[in-house]
Design a protein around this motif. Sequence first.
Motif: not given
Length: 246
Positions: A30-39, A41-50, A229-232
């Motif tokens: 399940a990767a369809a969340g918006s992840g608004e709290r990360l602030g 410009d893209r959905p949380k699944a595409f936030a940079a990690l490593g 779980k990554i939220t912030t």
Amino acid sequence: MADVSEANERRLDVSGEAGNGSSAVWAIVAAAGSGERLGIDRPKAFAALGGRPLLAESLDRLDRCELVDAIVVAAPPGWEEPCILLAEELAASKVVACVTGGATRAESVAAALAEVPEEALVVLVHDAARPLVDDALVERLLGPLAEGFDGAVPVLPVADTLKRIRDGAVVETVAREGLAAAQTPQAFLAPALRRGFSQELADATDCASLVERAGGTVAVVEGDPRLLKITTTADLALVESLLQAT
Ligand code: C5P
């Protein structure tokens, strides 16, 4: 007391193929969340990690897990193509479909479940927001399914004192005994998960709650404190440091 003969009848071998040449264990990410709290410009699944998208970590790990045969991703609307490209870049050949996610997590999982063939024996449902999934946990989850449970969830003990609050004030201190925090992946016999998802999906914050509501039995296994779980952005930094430490 549980009916042993019934439990034995339901015993199954979840390793390898479903018996007709098709895949036995499917994973839904399940990767369809918006992840608004990360602030960002893209959905949380595409936030940079490593240095790569967050989704890459769980896709890579599930693709390499020998207990998983096939993967379906629920992508953020409009991000289906980048999800497919990411799977290709990772050479994650078990990814067989990327579907458009829904307005809620449960709707996203339902859309992905529709891609899982009837012959599948087991479905693992995992949140892309928990990147550090590992083989040992997947193995722990499959154990109870082979023993007759309809589902299994990883849990961690609750360390903090729990308060029920209303209008800024405590109305009750909740006894901690018997409470646990549930993580993902959660594993289910495919028919039990489908029964769960044939009900009203509103208010379902995890898949196990739907299976429980449909009368399914759900076991608990030891969770993993690294499976945050990554939220912030603070969560992202913490998981990044855990990644670097491995
Ligand atoms: O928003 P939250 O972090 O609780 O979401 C948990 C997981 O469910 C995340 O991996 C997120 O991408 C996923 N999700 C989804 N579809 C939604 C909302 C959340 O797949 N509509």
